[in-house]
Enzyme design. Structure first.
Site, PDB file in Angstrom:
ATOM      1  N   HIS A  94      -0.344   2.171 -18.423  1.00  0.00           N
ATOM      2  CA  HIS A  94      -1.403   3.095 -18.841  1.00  0.00           C
ATOM      3  C   HIS A  94      -0.848   4.134 -19.802  1.00  0.00           C
ATOM      4  O   HIS A  94       0.207   4.728 -19.558  1.00  0.00           O
ATOM      5  CB  HIS A  94      -2.023   3.773 -17.617  1.00  0.00           C
ATOM      6  N   GLU A 139       0.232   7.698 -18.879  1.00  0.00           N
ATOM      7  CA  GLU A 139       1.242   7.730 -17.818  1.00  0.00           C
ATOM      8  C   GLU A 139       2.635   7.517 -18.412  1.00  0.00           C
ATOM      9  O   GLU A 139       3.533   6.965 -17.779  1.00  0.00           O
ATOM     10  CB  GLU A 139       0.892   6.692 -16.751  1.00  0.00           C
ATOM     11  N   HIS A 186       3.477   4.014 -12.023  1.00  0.00           N
ATOM     12  CA  HIS A 186       2.253   4.640 -12.526  1.00  0.00           C
ATOM     13  C   HIS A 186       2.278   6.119 -12.139  1.00  0.00           C
ATOM     14  O   HIS A 186       3.203   6.597 -11.495  1.00  0.00           O
ATOM     15  CB  HIS A 186       1.017   3.962 -11.926  1.00  0.00           C
ATOM     16  N   GLU A 233       3.146   5.432  -7.446  1.00  0.00           N
ATOM     17  CA  GLU A 233       2.374   6.460  -8.149  1.00  0.00           C
ATOM     18  C   GLU A 233       3.189   7.756  -8.183  1.00  0.00           C
ATOM     19  O   GLU A 233       3.255   8.496  -7.198  1.00  0.00           O
ATOM     20  CB  GLU A 233       1.027   6.682  -7.465  1.00  0.00           C
TER      21      GLU A 233
END
Length: 376
Positions: free
Chosen positions: A138, A141, A283, A344
């Site tokens: 992404h 990110e 991420h 994450e």
């Protein structure tokens, strides 16, 4: 071209002795010299400009030449905290394969705008296990690329000086586990977020429209076509199709079908051609690690996630099931029934402020080290 020193060919007849004298692991030195010509010696852990000088005749000559060029774990380049766009990643990769010639590099595909997507690999000749890690699926990110490259440099440098981290012997990990690393999956998108639409030429107006004319591209997750690369994989993709945007957007559009985008196709082929035993996708954000998928994950994932949590200082929490489909990790678990983890990093609103980097790195590095370890 990687940097080497020119030596008397006979010296290389006994690489074991060279390794002993230079205090470099023998397997590491052999790995660094697999493709070397008979007069070339590649020495991991040293900053060597391309050397075309006189032929070094003895090991003592080699040691004298190398001594002022030796890197340490405390070197500023190893420890640096840096934001990477596509061009910065390319420069960093060039230096990594120069300083650590046991690392190989290849282009696994190209982005929509034709930028190379690079895979770095490191592992002993007889390594049995395989691990894959990636960052920046992404666009906003991008801090994940900074984390992954800093950790990879730390890992490579620790191999050169055999310095353990978190109780793990780097040489043992190198000899047992082959690592595949894609530090920048979405180069076009990351460049858009970091550098703005001004660098996108004829596509500028289209991108401004897809971004709904916001003042910046901080909310942009997609690739340059407006497709979310982490909703592009053939694992219950239809669910995402019916509940996500139906046209290109700055985020969440899964495409008109799975695997329409060159970046997702490159990652799909990378895995199908050589499936790893374990996969980590970095991420942001939430300080959580997603590890299950429809009950298809292997039993060992539950034990590994506990160790990940502990090595993060209990900052990260494992989450078995989430309401998400068609992701890279989802597809990997679904089709290979192997360990897959989405880590994450950090907490806050994307893109996370770079001031968080040290905290994020300290909480994440132990997880990345543990990811290379398999119980016998």
């Amino acid at each position: 071209m990687m940097a080497f020193i020119t030596v008397k060919p006979e010296i290389k007849n006994n690489l074991a002795n060279v390794a002993k004298e230079l205090k470099i692991d023998e397997e590491l030195l052999k790995s660094a010299n697999r493709s070397a010509q008979k007069h070339q010696l590649y020495c991991p852990g040293y900053v060597i400009e391309e050397h075309s000088g006189k032929e070094l005749q003895t090991i003592q000559d080699i040691k004298r030449f190398l001594q002022p060029r030796q890197l340490k774990l405390s070197d500023s380049w190893i420890e640096q905290e840096k934001i990477y766009d596509d061009s910065a990643v390319e420069k960093e990769i060039k230096k990594i394969i120069d300083v650590f010639p046991f690392v190989s590099c290849r282009e696994i595909g190209r982005s929509v705008l034709g930028r190379p997507i690079w895979e770095l690999k490191a592992g002993g000749e007889h390594a049995v296990k395989k691990v894959h890690m990636n960052a920046s699926f992404h666009a906003n990110e991008w801090i994940t690329t900074s984390v992954l490259l800093k950790w990879f440099k730390e890992y490579c440098m620790s191999l050169c000086c055999n310095s353990p981290f978190f109780g793990f012997s780097p040489i043992k990990l190198f000899n047992s586990t082959s690592l595949s690393l894609v530090p920048l999956v979405n180069p076009d998108g990351v460049d858009l977020v970091l550098n703005g639409s001004e660098v996108m030429g004829a596509r500028r107006d289209e991108l401004e429209r897809l971004n709904e004319h916001r003042p910046n591209f901080n909310e942009w997750k997609a690739n340059i076509n407006g497709v979310d690369l982490n909703k592009q994989f053939p694992s219950l993709w239809e669910i995402e199709k019916y509940r996500k945007p139906t046209a290109p957007s700055y985020r969440d559009f899964p495409g008109i079908s799975p695997l329409t985008e060159p970046e997702s196709i490159a990652m799909y082929r990378l895995i199908t051609e050589n499936p790893p035993d374990r996969l980590l996708a970095l991420h942001t954000q939430g300080e959580e690690i997603y590890w299950g998928y429809k009950g298809l994950e292997p039993e060992e994932s539950a034990a590994v996630i506990k160790e990940f949590e502990e090595l993060s200082g209990n900052i990260y929490k494992g989450v078995r099931d989430i309401d998400s489909y068609a992701g890279f990790r989802d597809w990997f678990i679904h089709h290979y029934f192997k360990e897959g983890y989405t880590v994450e990093l950090g907490k806050g609103q994307n893109p996370l402020p770079f001031q968080q980097f040290s905290h994020i790195y300290n909480a994440t590095s132990g997880i990345l080290w543990r990811a290379l370890f398999f119980h016998e």
